[in-house]
Structure formats: C-alpha cells, structure tokens
Design a protein around this motif. Structure first.
Motif, PDB file in Angstrom:
ATOM      1  N   GLY A 314      66.135  52.635  67.405  1.00  0.00           N
ATOM      2  CA  GLY A 314      66.594  51.460  66.675  1.00  0.00           C
ATOM      3  C   GLY A 314      66.202  51.473  65.212  1.00  0.00           C
ATOM      4  N   PRO A 315      66.327  50.314  64.534  1.00  0.00           N
ATOM      5  CA  PRO A 315      66.082  50.245  63.093  1.00  0.00           C
ATOM      6  C   PRO A 315      64.611  50.192  62.712  1.00  0.00           C
ATOM      7  CG  PRO A 315      66.716  48.100  63.924  1.00  0.00           C
ATOM      8  CD  PRO A 315      66.843  49.058  65.074  1.00  0.00           C
ATOM      9  N   GLY A 316      63.700  50.056  63.696  1.00  0.00           N
ATOM     10  CA  GLY A 316      62.285  49.930  63.376  1.00  0.00           C
ATOM     11  C   GLY A 316      61.916  48.493  63.032  1.00  0.00           C
ATOM     12  N   ASN A 365      56.427  52.227  63.611  1.00  0.00           N
ATOM     13  CA  ASN A 365      57.691  52.881  63.260  1.00  0.00           C
ATOM     14  C   ASN A 365      57.510  54.389  63.306  1.00  0.00           C
ATOM     15  OD1 ASN A 365      59.125  50.501  62.817  1.00  0.00           O
ATOM     16  ND2 ASN A 365      58.447  50.347  60.699  1.00  0.00           N
ATOM     17  N   ARG A 366      58.542  55.070  63.740  1.00  0.00           N
ATOM     18  CA  ARG A 366      58.545  56.530  63.768  1.00  0.00           C
ATOM     19  C   ARG A 366      59.093  57.049  62.441  1.00  0.00           C
ATOM     20  NH1 ARG A 366      56.530  59.103  68.417  1.00  0.00           N
ATOM     21  NH2 ARG A 366      58.268  60.568  68.425  1.00  0.00           N
ATOM     22  N   SER A 367      58.695  58.250  62.089  1.00  0.00           N
ATOM     23  CA  SER A 367      59.245  58.835  60.867  1.00  0.00           C
ATOM     24  C   SER A 367      60.742  59.086  61.060  1.00  0.00           C
ATOM     25  CB  SER A 367      58.543  60.161  60.540  1.00  0.00           C
ATOM     26  OG  SER A 367      58.674  61.070  61.611  1.00  0.00           O
ATOM     27  N   CYS A 371      61.197  53.261  66.753  1.00  0.00           N
ATOM     28  CA  CYS A 371      59.903  52.604  66.868  1.00  0.00           C
ATOM     29  C   CYS A 371      59.286  52.965  68.205  1.00  0.00           C
ATOM     30  CB  CYS A 371      60.104  51.081  66.753  1.00  0.00           C
ATOM     31  SG  CYS A 371      58.608  50.111  66.949  1.00  0.00           S
ATOM     32  N   GLU A 372      57.957  53.016  68.264  1.00  0.00           N
ATOM     33  CA  GLU A 372      57.266  53.247  69.527  1.00  0.00           C
ATOM     34  C   GLU A 372      56.378  52.050  69.860  1.00  0.00           C
ATOM     35  OE1 GLU A 372      54.181  56.258  71.855  1.00  0.00           O
ATOM     36  OE2 GLU A 372      54.713  56.672  69.757  1.00  0.00           O
ATOM     37  N   PHE A 373      56.590  51.501  71.031  1.00  0.00           N
ATOM     38  CA  PHE A 373      55.685  50.488  71.575  1.00  0.00           C
ATOM     39  C   PHE A 373      54.781  51.191  72.570  1.00  0.00           C
ATOM     40  CE2 PHE A 373      58.889  47.759  69.847  1.00  0.00           C
ATOM     41  CZ  PHE A 373      58.212  46.585  69.523  1.00  0.00           C
ATOM     42  N   ARG A 374      53.475  51.061  72.341  1.00  0.00           N
ATOM     43  CA  ARG A 374      52.512  51.787  73.176  1.00  0.00           C
ATOM     44  C   ARG A 374      51.591  50.790  73.881  1.00  0.00           C
ATOM     45  NH1 ARG A 374      49.172  56.988  71.032  1.00  0.00           N
ATOM     46  NH2 ARG A 374      51.352  57.554  70.528  1.00  0.00           N
ATOM     47  N   VAL A 375      51.413  50.986  75.178  1.00  0.00           N
ATOM     48  CA  VAL A 375      50.518  50.151  76.002  1.00  0.00           C
ATOM     49  C   VAL A 375      49.390  51.034  76.510  1.00  0.00           C
ATOM     50  CG1 VAL A 375      50.294  48.821  78.125  1.00  0.00           C
ATOM     51  CG2 VAL A 375      52.310  48.542  76.683  1.00  0.00           C
TER      52      VAL A 375
END
Length: 381
Positions: A314-316, A365-367, A371-375
């Motif tokens: 997605g767009p971040g 946000n990824r380069s 985007c990464e959501f981390r749990v």
C-alpha cells in the motif's frame, strides 16, 4: 472562579481550617491574631506527636509546622503525615527562623510546600496561605472533574456496550437472511432483486463489523478485557488465518503469501483474541494494497520473543499521521483500494489486545512502498 490567588478578596477562604504546630505560645498567639483576622478556623498543637494525633479529627485544609520542637521535629512530623495521608494530606508550610538552603531543601524533600520565616509579616503570611489554599482548591476541582469524567466515561461504555449488544443479533439475522436470498435458498431472483439483496448483505455486514468493534472497545475501556492464556503455535495460528483471508483476498486478485518456518513457535496466548489481531492485520493489508498485489507474512524469533510481520504494498503511513495509527477512530488519509469500509477501530483494538499479552505492535514504512505491521509476543507468560 478567580484567575489567581493575588486577585482574591479578604475572607475568600474564611472558615478553612488551619492546624498550627508550634511549642512557642508567643508564635501561636501572633499567628492566631493574623489568621483569625482573615476568618480562618484554627487548631493548635504544641508537638509533632500531638499534631499527628489531632490531624484525623481536625481534617485541616493547611498545616503550619514549626521545624524545631521537642520530640519529633517538623521534618519528621511532615514525613509521617505524608506517609499516612499521601495525596490527601493538606499542604504543609514550615515555620522557621532558619533560611539556610540545606534546611529549605530538607523541608521540601520531607513533603513541605513552602517556608514561612520568623519574625512573621502579616501580609506575607496571608499571601502565602491564600496561595496554597488557592492551589489546593484548584487541585480539588481538577480531582472532582476527573472523577466526573470517569463516571461519565463508565456510563458511556455501559450504554455503548448495551446498544452494541442489542444491535448485534438483529444485524446478524438480517445478514443471514440476505445470504439465503442471495444464494437462492427461497427461489431464484431477477437481476434487479439480486443487486438489491447484495447491497443489503454488504450493508448489514459492514454494520455488524462496526457493532462488534464498538462492543470490543466498550469491553476494553470498561477494564473487562480478560486474556485466557494457553500454549499455541504462532506459525499454525497465523497460517490458518492466512488461509481464511486468502478467500476474501481472491476477490481483488490479491494473494497472501506466508513464510514457512522450519520450527514451531509455541507461546502463551488467548487464541481467539490473537486470531482477531492476525485477521485484522491481514484484512487491512489486502484492503489498502492495490488489486493484484502480494501481501507477505514473515516470522521473527529472539531469545525471549516470537512474532510475525504483515507486509503490504500500500501507500505506507504519512509521517504526519502516525499519532492517529492506533487511536480509536484514527482514520488515515489513505483509502481502501477496493471501496472497502473502515471504522478506524481495528488497529486500536489490536493494540489493546497485544498490550494485554504484554507484547508489542509496531508499524514501519518499507523502502520504496508498502508498510509492515509487526506483532511480538513474549515466550514466557
């Protein structure tokens, strides 16, 4: 309400109780004359021990406490009063002929709020006492406001919970009946009727999601979120959620691709609640990625944590909107790419569930894009 203590008229705090603790009768007489002229009610004690004994029954609004007295001194008396009554203790002003900085520091460290130097100056005595009574009044008003807001918030949560609970069953029935009609259970429909039923089904589905999320928020804010921990394999839990979400993702020609770790990741979790977190993150990743995207799921392990990350295309997250991310109704400027609905509650609920597991949830946000959501969840309960 006056803007400051300096603007208060004489007798503004008439009737307020002041406990004067001093073994010198002359000091008691002088202070008594100054304070009675301003309408205060006075209680006298000659020692620290007597002051401690009188305090509960006297319930003073302010204490004037001599430093040098027989028995326990003023500093120790102040500490004992503070230890006993804590935040409910009245402001304590020390009476002293000393002006050494060490004495001032010791008095403040003991819990005093000010010093009243000898010999007494009537205007200074009254000004200092009015200031601290004024500050105490502001603190009391703030405390009352916080309590009133807490009661109002509790009432709101009760109402929200009852309303959501009462709406959930009718909405579930509407959705189920719409599914029966859509699937031809009661006979074929013409195209116009089918379109109408599909609209009813989609609307009832969105409303039911909102009601369920409102019920979750009401439960959490009421302090009733309980987690029932048991050992589960995080890899297996996430894998099952991926399989289910891939069915919905296929409508956008999007695919969720999980990593396949060689070893299990066993940790303590409340299975239904962690599944809710995983499903929400996967659904969001599909929702905000363009059609035909690939959503990746990766797993992480450290010495004391296990976790997973959901990576979208997605767009971040705009830097200016990061503070909204995990807030209730915290909608960002990014819009779902397939017209899906968003309540702005899902991520807030996820965070509260993860917090209840003593874990963490982050977003980065990824380069390039995405985007990464981390749990992360602790290995030990």
């Amino acid at each position: 309400m006056q803007n400051s203590a300096a603007s208060l008229p004489p007798f503004a705090f008439a009737g307020r109780r002041i406990l004067i603790v001093d073994d010198d009768r002359m000091n008691l007489r002088i202070l008594g004359g100054i304070l009675k002229a301003d309408g205060y009610t006075l209680i006298e004690a000659a020692t620290g021990e007597q002051a401690i004994e009188l305090y509960a029954a006297a319930s003073p609004d302010l204490v004037l406490l001599d430093v040098m007295m027989p028995g326990i001194n003023g500093f120790e008396t102040c500490r004992k009063l503070r230890e006993t009554y804590r935040s409910d203790c009245a402001p304590i002003i020390f009476i002293t002929a000393k002006s050494d900085s060490d004495d001032v520091v010791e008095g403040l460290a003991a819990g005093g709020v000010d010093y009243l130097p000898k010999p007494f100056q009537a205007k200074e005595v009254l000004a200092r006492i009015r200031t601290h009574l004024f500050n105490q009044q502001l603190i009391e008003e703030q405390r009352n406001l916080v309590e009133a807001l807490s009661r109002a918030n509790a009432a709101k949560n009760r109402f929200l919970g009852m309303a959501a609970h009462d709406l959930r069953n009718p909405l579930a029935s509407i959705r189920a009946l719409a599914e029966f009609l859509r699937d031809g259970t009661f006979g074929p429909l013409n195209p116009e009727q089918l379109d109408l039923i599909k609209t009813i089904h989609e609307a009832s589905h969105s409303m039911l999601d909102l009601v369920n999320e409102l019920l979750d928020v009401a439960t959490i804010e009421a302090g009733e979120l309980k987690v029932s921990l048991a050992p589960h394999d995080l890899v297996e839990v996430v894998g099952k959620c991926v399989a289910m979400e891939n069915l919905a993702a296929a409508r956008k020609k999007t695919q969720i691709v999980p990593q396949h770790p060689a070893a299990a990741m066993i940790t303590q979790m409340d299975l239904p609640k962690i599944k809710q977190v995983v499903e929400n993150l996967l659904s969001n990743a599909v929702k905000y990625s363009p059609p035909g995207s690939t959503v990746s799921v990766q797993f992480y392990r450290t010495a004391d944590m296990v976790g997973f990350g959901v990576i979208d295309q997605g767009p971040g997250i705009p830097d200016a909107e990061r503070d909204k991310l995990f807030q209730d109704f915290g909608r960002l400027s990014a819009q779902p790419t397939g017209g899906e609905k968003s309540t702005g509650l899902g991520l807030a609920i996820c965070r509260k569930i993860v917090d209840a597991h003593r874990g963490s949830i982050t977003a980065a946000n990824r380069s390039g894009s995405g985007c990464e959501f981390r749990v992360s969840l602790p290995l030990s309960p």
